[in-house]
Write a protein that holds these residues in place. Structure first.
Motif, PDB file in Angstrom:
ATOM      1  N   ASP A  77      15.959  -7.870  18.068  1.00 39.97           N
ATOM      2  CA  ASP A  77      15.235  -6.732  18.751  1.00 39.97           C
ATOM      3  C   ASP A  77      15.275  -5.569  17.770  1.00 39.97           C
ATOM      4  OD1 ASP A  77      15.226  -4.519  20.311  1.00 39.97           O
ATOM      5  OD2 ASP A  77      15.334  -5.903  22.267  1.00 39.97           O
ATOM      6  N   THR A  78      14.141  -4.951  17.689  1.00 40.45           N
ATOM      7  CA  THR A  78      14.038  -3.601  16.855  1.00 40.45           C
ATOM      8  C   THR A  78      13.916  -2.510  17.393  1.00 40.45           C
ATOM      9  OG1 THR A  78      11.553  -4.102  16.697  1.00 40.45           O
ATOM     10  CG2 THR A  78      12.862  -5.334  14.900  1.00 40.45           C
ATOM     11  N   MET A  79      14.108  -2.617  18.945  1.00 47.49           N
ATOM     12  CA  MET A  79      14.088  -1.430  19.574  1.00 47.49           C
ATOM     13  C   MET A  79      15.284  -0.680  19.734  1.00 47.49           C
ATOM     14  SD  MET A  79      10.916  -1.472  20.990  1.00 47.49           S
ATOM     15  CE  MET A  79      11.104  -0.728  22.435  1.00 47.49           C
ATOM     16  N   PRO A  80      15.137   0.735  19.906  1.00 45.42           N
ATOM     17  CA  PRO A  80      16.621   1.674  20.148  1.00 45.42           C
ATOM     18  C   PRO A  80      17.473   0.903  21.006  1.00 45.42           C
ATOM     19  CG  PRO A  80      14.452   3.155  20.302  1.00 45.42           C
ATOM     20  CD  PRO A  80      13.928   1.425  20.348  1.00 45.42           C
ATOM     21  N   TYR A  81      18.614   0.947  20.587  1.00 48.05           N
ATOM     22  CA  TYR A  81      19.742   0.481  21.242  1.00 48.05           C
ATOM     23  C   TYR A  81      19.972   0.946  22.778  1.00 48.05           C
ATOM     24  CZ  TYR A  81      24.389  -1.398  22.498  1.00 48.05           C
ATOM     25  OH  TYR A  81      25.500  -1.966  23.024  1.00 48.05           O
ATOM     26  N   TYR A  85      17.405  -2.002  23.981  1.00 49.74           N
ATOM     27  CA  TYR A  85      18.225  -2.976  23.680  1.00 49.74           C
ATOM     28  C   TYR A  85      19.259  -3.205  25.102  1.00 49.74           C
ATOM     29  CZ  TYR A  85      21.198  -6.430  21.680  1.00 49.74           C
ATOM     30  OH  TYR A  85      22.007  -7.549  21.416  1.00 49.74           O
ATOM     31  N   ALA A  86      20.008  -2.155  25.115  1.00 55.07           N
ATOM     32  CA  ALA A  86      21.181  -2.044  26.043  1.00 55.07           C
ATOM     33  C   ALA A  86      20.716  -2.549  27.477  1.00 55.07           C
ATOM     34  CB  ALA A  86      21.969  -1.036  25.971  1.00 55.07           C
ATOM     35  N   LYS A  87      19.418  -2.183  28.072  1.00 55.28           N
ATOM     36  CA  LYS A  87      18.884  -2.224  29.280  1.00 55.28           C
ATOM     37  C   LYS A  87      18.389  -3.684  29.652  1.00 55.28           C
ATOM     38  CE  LYS A  87      17.650   2.573  29.788  1.00 55.28           C
ATOM     39  NZ  LYS A  87      16.430   3.686  29.909  1.00 55.28           N
ATOM     40  N   ALA A  93      19.786 -12.100  21.381  1.00 53.81           N
ATOM     41  CA  ALA A  93      19.173 -11.258  20.241  1.00 53.81           C
ATOM     42  C   ALA A  93      20.036 -10.468  19.818  1.00 53.81           C
ATOM     43  CB  ALA A  93      17.883 -10.760  20.874  1.00 53.81           C
ATOM     44  N   ALA A  94      20.042 -10.269  18.404  1.00 56.33           N
ATOM     45  CA  ALA A  94      21.008  -9.190  17.830  1.00 56.33           C
ATOM     46  C   ALA A  94      19.913  -7.841  17.911  1.00 56.33           C
ATOM     47  CB  ALA A  94      21.182  -9.478  16.278  1.00 56.33           C
ATOM     48  N   GLN A  95      20.611  -6.404  17.519  1.00 53.71           N
ATOM     49  CA  GLN A  95      19.379  -5.495  17.408  1.00 53.71           C
ATOM     50  C   GLN A  95      19.700  -4.652  16.202  1.00 53.71           C
ATOM     51  OE1 GLN A  95      20.767  -1.933  17.437  1.00 53.71           O
ATOM     52  NE2 GLN A  95      18.786  -1.112  17.771  1.00 53.71           N
ATOM     53  N   PHE A  96      18.579  -4.467  15.536  1.00 48.17           N
ATOM     54  CA  PHE A  96      18.660  -3.461  14.434  1.00 48.17           C
ATOM     55  C   PHE A  96      17.181  -2.737  14.569  1.00 48.17           C
ATOM     56  CE2 PHE A  96      18.052  -2.357   9.930  1.00 48.17           C
ATOM     57  CZ  PHE A  96      19.282  -2.608   9.512  1.00 48.17           C
ATOM     58  N   LEU A  97      17.452  -1.501  14.421  1.00 46.81           N
ATOM     59  CA  LEU A  97      16.399  -0.583  14.855  1.00 46.81           C
ATOM     60  C   LEU A  97      15.560  -0.415  13.532  1.00 46.81           C
ATOM     61  CD1 LEU A  97      15.097   1.711  16.456  1.00 46.81           C
ATOM     62  CD2 LEU A  97      16.501   3.466  15.397  1.00 46.81           C
ATOM     63  N   PHE A  98      14.074  -0.469  13.745  1.00 43.72           N
ATOM     64  CA  PHE A  98      13.150  -0.230  12.843  1.00 43.72           C
ATOM     65  C   PHE A  98      12.332   0.739  13.312  1.00 43.72           C
ATOM     66  CE2 PHE A  98      14.569  -4.113  10.870  1.00 43.72           C
ATOM     67  CZ  PHE A  98      14.418  -3.694   9.439  1.00 43.72           C
ATOM     68  N   PRO A  99      11.409   1.656  12.466  1.00 40.31           N
ATOM     69  CA  PRO A  99      10.441   2.651  12.988  1.00 40.31           C
ATOM     70  C   PRO A  99       9.112   2.135  13.391  1.00 40.31           C
ATOM     71  CG  PRO A  99      10.616   2.524  10.599  1.00 40.31           C
ATOM     72  CD  PRO A  99      11.895   1.647  11.091  1.00 40.31           C
ATOM     73  N   ILE A 100       8.353   2.608  14.040  1.00 34.88           N
ATOM     74  CA  ILE A 100       7.086   2.095  14.490  1.00 34.88           C
ATOM     75  C   ILE A 100       6.156   2.478  13.322  1.00 34.88           C
ATOM     76  CG2 ILE A 100       5.049   2.903  15.925  1.00 34.88           C
ATOM     77  CD1 ILE A 100       7.136   3.813  18.201  1.00 34.88           C
TER      78      ILE A 100
END
Length: 179
Positions: A77-81, A85-87, A93-100
Motif C-alpha cells: 500500500d503506497t498511501m500515507p500511513y 493505511y492505518a484506517k 499489505a505492507a505500507q511504503f509511502l510513494f509520492p503522487i
C-alpha cells in the motif's frame, strides 16, 4: 380562417416544443459523451504509465484470487500511513509511502525519509516474487511509482493494482486496519 390560425399556432407551438426538446436532449445527452472522453483519457494515461513502468496490472478479483491461492505475494500500500493505511488496507499489505508525482529519481523526502535500500529490503531477496502495488484509486499514481521502482530494482513479477483500496472496498472484500 379561425381554424386555420388555431391550427397554425398549434403547429408552431408543437415545432417550438419539439425543437426545445431536441436541444434539451442534445444538451443533457452530451454528459454521457463527455464522461466517455474522461474515461478514455484515464485509460490511456494508465496504459502509458504501465508501458513506461514495465510492470503489469491486476484487477480486484484477480488480486483476491491470487491472495487466496498464493501466500508468498507481497502487497504494498503506497498511501500515507496515518491518513489511509492505518484506517484500512488490503489484508496483509505492507505500507511504503510513494509520492503522487512521477518519481524518476529516488527522493527520500517524498518517501517519508525512507531510502531505496529500505524499499529493496521490504521487497526481499527473491527477485521473482509476485509483488502487487496499489494506492487509493485508478487516478492515483503512487502505485505507479512503487511498481516502477520495483522493476528498476530488478524484480520481474511486478503488478500494479490500479483500483486500489477504493475498488477493494467497493467489491465488499474485507480490509484490515491498525488499531
Amino acid at each position: 380562417m379561425l381554424k386555420f390560425k388555431t391550427l397554425a399556432v398549434a403547429g408552431m407551438i408543437a415545432a417550438l416544443v419539439l425543437g426545445l426538446s431536441a436541444n434539451a436532449f442534445a444538451f443533457f445527452g452530451s454528459d454521457k459523451f463527455e464522461a466517455e472522453v474522461e474515461k478514455e483519457q484515464g485509460a490511456v494515461k494508465l496504459l502509458r504509465e504501465v508501458q513506461r513502468g514495465g510492470y503489469d496490472v491486476m484487477t480486484t478479483t484477480e488480486l483476491k484470487a491470487a491472495l487466496e491461492a498464493d501466500k508468498n505475494i507481497l502487497v504494498i500500500d503506497t498511501m500515507p500511513y496515518k491518513d489511509s493505511y492505518a484506517k484500512g488496507h488490503v489484508p496483509g499489505a505492507a505500507q511504503f509511502l510513494f509520492p503522487i508525482e512521477d518519481m524518476n529519481e529516488w527522493n527520500a523526502e517524498a518517501t517519508d525519509g525512507k531510502t531505496m535500500a529500505d524499499y529493496e529490503a521490504l521487497l526481499g531477496p527473491d527477485k521473482n516474487r509476485t509483488i502487487v502495488v496499489y494506492c487509493g484509486f485508478v487516478k492515483c499514481t503512487r502505485s505507479h511509482n512503487g511498481a516502477a521502482w520495483a522493476k528498476k530494482l530488478g524484480y520481474t513479477n511486478v503488478y500494479r493494482y490500479p483500483g486500489g483500496i477504493f475498488a477493494w472496498k467497493g467489491a465488499g472484500f474485507p480490509e484490515e486496519s491498525v488499531k
